[in-house]
Design a protein around this motif. Sequence first.
Motif, PDB file in Angstrom:
ATOM      1  N   ILE A  28       0.846  -1.196   0.000  1.00  0.00           N
ATOM      2  CA  ILE A  28       0.000   0.000   0.000  1.00  0.00           C
ATOM      3  C   ILE A  28       0.884   1.249   0.000  1.00  0.00           C
ATOM      4  CG2 ILE A  28      -1.667   1.357   1.334  1.00  0.00           C
ATOM      5  CD1 ILE A  28      -2.809  -1.410   2.308  1.00  0.00           C
ATOM      6  N   LEU A  29       1.927   1.253   0.831  1.00  0.00           N
ATOM      7  CA  LEU A  29       2.853   2.393   0.855  1.00  0.00           C
ATOM      8  C   LEU A  29       3.490   2.603  -0.519  1.00  0.00           C
ATOM      9  CD1 LEU A  29       4.644   1.818   4.286  1.00  0.00           C
ATOM     10  CD2 LEU A  29       2.978   3.622   3.733  1.00  0.00           C
ATOM     11  N   GLU A  30       3.886   1.509  -1.161  1.00  0.00           N
ATOM     12  CA  GLU A  30       4.516   1.599  -2.484  1.00  0.00           C
ATOM     13  C   GLU A  30       3.528   2.107  -3.535  1.00  0.00           C
ATOM     14  OE1 GLU A  30       6.985  -1.210  -5.645  1.00  0.00           O
ATOM     15  OE2 GLU A  30       6.592  -1.973  -3.628  1.00  0.00           O
ATOM     16  N   LEU A  31       2.303   1.585  -3.508  1.00  0.00           N
ATOM     17  CA  LEU A  31       1.282   2.019  -4.469  1.00  0.00           C
ATOM     18  C   LEU A  31       0.967   3.504  -4.306  1.00  0.00           C
ATOM     19  CD1 LEU A  31      -1.110  -1.035  -4.121  1.00  0.00           C
ATOM     20  CD2 LEU A  31       0.057  -0.363  -6.242  1.00  0.00           C
ATOM     21  N   LYS A  32       0.831   3.947  -3.060  1.00  0.00           N
ATOM     22  CA  LYS A  32       0.454   5.332  -2.800  1.00  0.00           C
ATOM     23  C   LYS A  32       1.603   6.302  -3.066  1.00  0.00           C
ATOM     24  CE  LYS A  32      -3.747   4.365  -1.912  1.00  0.00           C
ATOM     25  NZ  LYS A  32      -4.832   4.789  -2.810  1.00  0.00           N
ATOM     26  N   PRO A  40      -8.133   3.286  -5.465  1.00  0.00           N
ATOM     27  CA  PRO A  40      -8.483   2.951  -4.081  1.00  0.00           C
ATOM     28  C   PRO A  40      -8.016   1.542  -3.712  1.00  0.00           C
ATOM     29  CG  PRO A  40     -10.460   3.103  -5.444  1.00  0.00           C
ATOM     30  CD  PRO A  40      -9.296   3.471  -6.308  1.00  0.00           C
ATOM     31  N   VAL A  41      -7.630   1.387  -2.444  1.00  0.00           N
ATOM     32  CA  VAL A  41      -7.179   0.096  -1.925  1.00  0.00           C
ATOM     33  C   VAL A  41      -8.103  -0.327  -0.788  1.00  0.00           C
ATOM     34  CG1 VAL A  41      -5.306  -1.148  -0.761  1.00  0.00           C
ATOM     35  CG2 VAL A  41      -4.767   0.540  -2.535  1.00  0.00           C
ATOM     36  N   MET A  42      -8.580  -1.556  -0.882  1.00  0.00           N
ATOM     37  CA  MET A  42      -9.373  -2.144   0.191  1.00  0.00           C
ATOM     38  C   MET A  42      -8.520  -3.230   0.848  1.00  0.00           C
ATOM     39  SD  MET A  42     -13.179  -3.778   0.013  1.00  0.00           S
ATOM     40  CE  MET A  42     -12.978  -5.538  -0.135  1.00  0.00           C
ATOM     41  N   ALA A  43      -8.127  -3.003   2.094  1.00  0.00           N
ATOM     42  CA  ALA A  43      -7.325  -3.972   2.837  1.00  0.00           C
ATOM     43  C   ALA A  43      -8.247  -5.047   3.404  1.00  0.00           C
ATOM     44  CB  ALA A  43      -6.571  -3.284   3.966  1.00  0.00           C
ATOM     45  N   VAL A  44      -7.843  -6.304   3.227  1.00  0.00           N
ATOM     46  CA  VAL A  44      -8.588  -7.433   3.776  1.00  0.00           C
ATOM     47  C   VAL A  44      -7.602  -8.217   4.626  1.00  0.00           C
ATOM     48  CG1 VAL A  44      -9.966  -9.468   3.243  1.00  0.00           C
ATOM     49  CG2 VAL A  44     -10.026  -7.510   1.702  1.00  0.00           C
ATOM     50  N   THR A  45      -7.911  -8.346   5.918  1.00  0.00           N
ATOM     51  CA  THR A  45      -6.914  -8.938   6.797  1.00  0.00           C
ATOM     52  C   THR A  45      -7.527  -9.666   7.979  1.00  0.00           C
ATOM     53  OG1 THR A  45      -4.958  -8.448   8.126  1.00  0.00           O
ATOM     54  CG2 THR A  45      -6.677  -6.779   8.082  1.00  0.00           C
ATOM     55  N   ILE A  65      -2.956   0.769   8.840  1.00  0.00           N
ATOM     56  CA  ILE A  65      -3.220   0.420   7.440  1.00  0.00           C
ATOM     57  C   ILE A  65      -3.940   1.571   6.728  1.00  0.00           C
ATOM     58  CG2 ILE A  65      -4.579  -1.153   5.988  1.00  0.00           C
ATOM     59  CD1 ILE A  65      -3.758  -3.341   8.162  1.00  0.00           C
ATOM     60  N   ARG A  66      -4.894   2.200   7.410  1.00  0.00           N
ATOM     61  CA  ARG A  66      -5.577   3.361   6.816  1.00  0.00           C
ATOM     62  C   ARG A  66      -4.600   4.537   6.651  1.00  0.00           C
ATOM     63  NH1 ARG A  66     -11.025   3.405   6.101  1.00  0.00           N
ATOM     64  NH2 ARG A  66     -12.246   1.743   7.042  1.00  0.00           N
ATOM     65  N   ALA A  67      -3.709   4.707   7.616  1.00  0.00           N
ATOM     66  CA  ALA A  67      -2.724   5.789   7.527  1.00  0.00           C
ATOM     67  C   ALA A  67      -1.774   5.568   6.351  1.00  0.00           C
ATOM     68  CB  ALA A  67      -1.933   5.896   8.830  1.00  0.00           C
ATOM     69  N   ALA A  68      -1.529   4.308   5.991  1.00  0.00           N
ATOM     70  CA  ALA A  68      -0.674   3.995   4.848  1.00  0.00           C
ATOM     71  C   ALA A  68      -1.352   4.361   3.530  1.00  0.00           C
ATOM     72  CB  ALA A  68      -0.310   2.512   4.852  1.00  0.00           C
ATOM     73  N   ALA A 101      -4.877   2.956   2.713  1.00  0.00           N
ATOM     74  CA  ALA A 101      -6.032   2.115   2.379  1.00  0.00           C
ATOM     75  C   ALA A 101      -7.321   2.894   2.614  1.00  0.00           C
ATOM     76  CB  ALA A 101      -6.032   0.841   3.215  1.00  0.00           C
ATOM     77  N   GLU A 102      -8.196   2.879   1.628  1.00  0.00           N
ATOM     78  CA  GLU A 102      -9.464   3.601   1.743  1.00  0.00           C
ATOM     79  C   GLU A 102     -10.521   2.803   2.492  1.00  0.00           C
ATOM     80  OE1 GLU A 102      -7.295   5.715  -1.412  1.00  0.00           O
ATOM     81  OE2 GLU A 102      -7.545   3.610  -0.956  1.00  0.00           O
ATOM     82  N   ALA A 103     -10.335   1.480   2.578  1.00  0.00           N
ATOM     83  CA  ALA A 103     -11.287   0.632   3.299  1.00  0.00           C
ATOM     84  C   ALA A 103     -10.528  -0.493   3.976  1.00  0.00           C
ATOM     85  CB  ALA A 103     -12.339   0.070   2.349  1.00  0.00           C
ATOM     86  N   TYR A 104     -11.152  -1.062   5.003  1.00  0.00           N
ATOM     87  CA  TYR A 104     -10.533  -2.109   5.810  1.00  0.00           C
ATOM     88  C   TYR A 104     -11.618  -3.127   6.144  1.00  0.00           C
ATOM     89  CZ  TYR A 104      -8.056  -4.072   9.893  1.00  0.00           C
ATOM     90  OH  TYR A 104      -7.436  -4.895  10.792  1.00  0.00           O
TER      91      TYR A 104
END
Length: 120
Positions: free
Chosen positions: A65-69, A78-83, A94-97, A99-102
């Motif tokens: 996510i850091l690399e993409l942003k 937009p990035v949706m983190a699934v964890t 993760i949102r601070a990195a 990700a728009e959704a978690y």
Amino acid sequence: MAKKVLVVEDNELNLKLFSDLLRAHEYVVEPVRDGREAVERARAFVPDLIIMDIQMPHVTGYELILELKADEALRAIPVMAVTAYAGREDEERIRAAGAEAYVSKPISLVRFMESVGALV
């Protein structure tokens, strides 16, 4: 035109579930099993959304996510983190990195698709 979703997930069952679910809702899906290929595949596929597992071998979803942003051509996707991480601090990090959704695992199929729909 159908929306495109890049799914980055090392777990084969989750990758199939997410991909099948998205295809059933008429999304075009590009599955990625190895996070090391994610950024290159994102550049080639130009998705409308990236679904990112966080806990993967070799490179974490957080690092990706850091690399993409940080990438001018990819940062607007937009990035949706699934964890499986469920801690409040993890979601905030993760949102601070970027990700728009978690969404936490195990996923609710309805919540998963609602999150996807809200982002594309």
